[in-house]
Design a protein around this motif. Structure first.
Motif, PDB file in Angstrom:
ATOM      1  N   ASP A 149       0.804  -1.225   0.000  1.00 33.93           N
ATOM      2  CA  ASP A 149       0.000   0.000   0.000  1.00 33.93           C
ATOM      3  C   ASP A 149       0.835   1.272   0.000  1.00 33.93           C
ATOM      4  N   VAL A 150       1.953   1.255   0.736  1.00 32.03           N
ATOM      5  CA  VAL A 150       2.792   2.450   0.858  1.00 32.03           C
ATOM      6  C   VAL A 150       4.248   2.046   0.651  1.00 32.03           C
ATOM      7  N   LEU A 151       4.952   2.800  -0.183  1.00 35.11           N
ATOM      8  CA  LEU A 151       6.389   2.619  -0.373  1.00 35.11           C
ATOM      9  C   LEU A 151       7.112   3.762   0.322  1.00 35.11           C
ATOM     10  N   LEU A 152       8.106   3.423   1.119  1.00 36.44           N
ATOM     11  CA  LEU A 152       8.896   4.428   1.828  1.00 36.44           C
ATOM     12  C   LEU A 152      10.279   4.513   1.215  1.00 36.44           C
ATOM     13  N   VAL A 153      10.590   5.678   0.658  1.00 33.65           N
ATOM     14  CA  VAL A 153      11.960   5.941   0.230  1.00 33.65           C
ATOM     15  C   VAL A 153      12.682   6.437   1.477  1.00 33.65           C
ATOM     16  N   GLY A 154      13.233   5.500   2.218  1.00 34.60           N
ATOM     17  CA  GLY A 154      13.797   5.820   3.518  1.00 34.60           C
ATOM     18  C   GLY A 154      15.255   6.233   3.452  1.00 34.60           C
ATOM     19  N   ASP A 155      15.673   7.040   4.436  1.00 35.99           N
ATOM     20  CA  ASP A 155      17.099   7.350   4.514  1.00 35.99           C
ATOM     21  C   ASP A 155      17.893   6.143   4.982  1.00 35.99           C
ATOM     22  N   THR A 156      17.199   5.039   5.252  1.00 34.76           N
ATOM     23  CA  THR A 156      17.869   3.750   5.472  1.00 34.76           C
ATOM     24  C   THR A 156      18.674   3.329   4.256  1.00 34.76           C
ATOM     25  N   VAL A 157      18.457   3.985   3.115  1.00 32.47           N
ATOM     26  CA  VAL A 157      19.281   3.734   1.935  1.00 32.47           C
ATOM     27  C   VAL A 157      20.759   3.872   2.286  1.00 32.47           C
ATOM     28  N   GLY A 158      21.057   4.760   3.233  1.00 29.55           N
ATOM     29  CA  GLY A 158      22.439   4.958   3.639  1.00 29.55           C
ATOM     30  C   GLY A 158      23.065   3.716   4.240  1.00 29.55           C
ATOM     31  N   MET A 159      22.246   2.900   4.901  1.00 28.55           N
ATOM     32  CA  MET A 159      22.760   1.705   5.555  1.00 28.55           C
ATOM     33  C   MET A 159      22.658   0.472   4.648  1.00 28.55           C
ATOM     34  N   VAL A 160      21.485   0.248   4.050  1.00 25.56           N
ATOM     35  CA  VAL A 160      21.270  -1.011   3.334  1.00 25.56           C
ATOM     36  C   VAL A 160      21.763  -0.974   1.892  1.00 25.56           C
ATOM     37  N   VAL A 161      21.945   0.217   1.317  1.00 23.89           N
ATOM     38  CA  VAL A 161      22.434   0.325  -0.059  1.00 23.89           C
ATOM     39  C   VAL A 161      23.840   0.907  -0.111  1.00 23.89           C
ATOM     40  N   GLN A 162      24.082   1.988   0.656  1.00 22.87           N
ATOM     41  CA  GLN A 162      25.372   2.673   0.597  1.00 22.87           C
ATOM     42  C   GLN A 162      26.418   2.051   1.520  1.00 22.87           C
ATOM     43  N   GLY A 163      25.997   1.285   2.517  1.00 19.80           N
ATOM     44  CA  GLY A 163      26.948   0.621   3.395  1.00 19.80           C
ATOM     45  C   GLY A 163      27.425   1.416   4.582  1.00 19.80           C
ATOM     46  N   HIS A 164      26.727   2.510   4.919  1.00 21.44           N
ATOM     47  CA  HIS A 164      27.080   3.287   6.106  1.00 21.44           C
ATOM     48  C   HIS A 164      26.553   2.597   7.365  1.00 21.44           C
ATOM     49  N   SER A 165      27.061   3.009   8.519  1.00 22.82           N
ATOM     50  CA  SER A 165      26.628   2.426   9.791  1.00 22.82           C
ATOM     51  C   SER A 165      25.424   3.152  10.376  1.00 22.82           C
ATOM     52  N   THR A 166      25.106   4.349   9.855  1.00 26.52           N
ATOM     53  CA  THR A 166      23.932   5.104  10.283  1.00 26.52           C
ATOM     54  C   THR A 166      23.290   5.729   9.044  1.00 26.52           C
ATOM     55  N   THR A 167      22.157   6.393   9.261  1.00 22.28           N
ATOM     56  CA  THR A 167      21.491   7.100   8.165  1.00 22.28           C
ATOM     57  C   THR A 167      22.013   8.526   7.981  1.00 22.28           C
ATOM     58  N   LEU A 168      22.860   8.968   8.867  1.00 20.88           N
ATOM     59  CA  LEU A 168      23.253  10.381   8.912  1.00 20.88           C
ATOM     60  C   LEU A 168      23.966  10.904   7.658  1.00 20.88           C
ATOM     61  N   PRO A 169      24.762  10.102   6.929  1.00 17.18           N
ATOM     62  CA  PRO A 169      25.462  10.668   5.766  1.00 17.18           C
ATOM     63  C   PRO A 169      24.564  10.961   4.565  1.00 17.18           C
ATOM     64  N   VAL A 170      23.337  10.455   4.559  1.00 21.97           N
ATOM     65  CA  VAL A 170      22.469  10.608   3.382  1.00 21.97           C
ATOM     66  C   VAL A 170      22.102  12.070   3.168  1.00 21.97           C
ATOM     67  N   THR A 171      22.163  12.528   1.922  1.00 23.02           N
ATOM     68  CA  THR A 171      21.886  13.920   1.590  1.00 23.02           C
ATOM     69  C   THR A 171      20.511  14.076   0.953  1.00 23.02           C
ATOM     70  N   MET A 172      20.032  15.311   0.900  1.00 29.16           N
ATOM     71  CA  MET A 172      18.750  15.594   0.266  1.00 29.16           C
ATOM     72  C   MET A 172      18.804  15.278  -1.221  1.00 29.16           C
ATOM     73  N   ASP A 173      19.899  15.598  -1.877  1.00 27.34           N
ATOM     74  CA  ASP A 173      20.017  15.296  -3.304  1.00 27.34           C
ATOM     75  C   ASP A 173      19.937  13.790  -3.555  1.00 27.34           C
ATOM     76  N   GLN A 174      20.540  13.004  -2.665  1.00 25.73           N
ATOM     77  CA  GLN A 174      20.462  11.549  -2.810  1.00 25.73           C
ATOM     78  C   GLN A 174      19.031  11.057  -2.623  1.00 25.73           C
ATOM     79  N   MET A 175      18.305  11.649  -1.682  1.00 27.34           N
ATOM     80  CA  MET A 175      16.911  11.258  -1.470  1.00 27.34           C
ATOM     81  C   MET A 175      16.064  11.589  -2.700  1.00 27.34           C
ATOM     82  N   ILE A 176      16.309  12.737  -3.304  1.00 22.37           N
ATOM     83  CA  ILE A 176      15.585  13.095  -4.519  1.00 22.37           C
ATOM     84  C   ILE A 176      15.902  12.097  -5.634  1.00 22.37           C
TER      85      ILE A 176
END
Length: 242
Positions: A19-46
């Motif tokens: 029903d709902v898809l979340l484009v989460g800043d978890t991309v930083g951890m599960v796709v980019q390989g970071h240990s937290t979500t903090l490095p993700v930028t607004m441009d990356q979210m877009i």
């Protein structure tokens, strides 16, 4: 509700009836390989939101405002939320925080930006919280949810709280609640797609469940490909041009 960060995954989940898809800043951890979500930028979210928005034909798509775009001055957050609606085909934003974010939520909703509030464990505040810890203060959770609802949030996501706390929050407000590590007494559930299909690269949270092992299928396919290339059986005549 499940996470999606790219076109093919979002298309599959949309067709599956999520029903709902979340484009989460978890991309930083599960796709980019970071240990937290903090490095993700607004441009990356877009960037990721554009892909997911193009794929979704029926599901609602919600986009995280990353750190610190959801914590800086309110006008900045409104502008970031507006980018999501203008530059992608997504429908709403998710903002971490409850009572302390009420003014920001109200300003965004007033500007025409639907907001999903996020209370309980806030991964963007992991250093303030002292780690990824269960949030047990029921009174505060209820107060946060009520403040978010009063400010105009159309749904409240509750992360990593005891089941009875999530039940109390759900009972206290009239908008839906979405749980992650919050037990069954909520309106709906969200998980990270990579966790439920076996594409994790390490720690798996207690609150998730594996519903398949895509990782195993991918490894076996890659192994078979390597073996056939080395053996000279791929490509065959059927995969070659004359």
């Amino acid at each position: 509700m499940l996470t999606a960060y790219d076109f093919p995954t979002a298309k599959i989940l949309d067709e599956a009836g999520v029903d709902v898809l979340l484009v989460g800043d978890t991309v930083g951890m599960v796709v980019q390989g970071h240990s937290t979500t903090l490095p993700v930028t607004m441009d990356q979210m877009i960037y990721h939101s554009e892909m997911v928005g193009r794929a979704a034909q029926r599901a609602m798509v919600v986009v995280d405002l990353p750190f610190p775009d959801g914590q800086l001055d309110i006008l900045h957050s409104v502008k970031c939320g507006a980018r999501v609606l203008k530059e992608t085909q997504c429908h709403a934003v998710k903002l971490e925080g409850g009572a302390e974010q009420a003014e920001r939520i109200e300003a965004m909703v007033r500007a025409g930006i639907p907001v999903m509030a996020h209370i309980g464990l806030g991964p963007q505040s992991v250093h303030v919280l002292g780690g990824y810890r269960l949030q047990r203060d029921i009174d505060r959770l209820v107060a946060d949810a009520k403040a978010a609802e009063a400010a105009g949030a159309f749904v409240v996501l509750i992360e990593c709280v005891p089941s009875q706390a999530a039940a109390a929050v759900t009972e206290a407000i009239s908008v839906p609640t979405i749980g992650i590590g919050a037990g069954p007494d909520v309106s709906g559930q969200v998980l990270v797609t990579h966790d439920i299909v076996g594409l994790t690269s390490g720690y798996t949270p207690k609150f998730t469940r594996s519903f398949g092992d895509v990782g195993l299928v991918m490894r076996e396919a890659a192994q078979s490909y390597c073996q056939e290339v080395k053996a000279g059986t791929f490509p065959s005549d059927a995969e070659s041009f004359e």
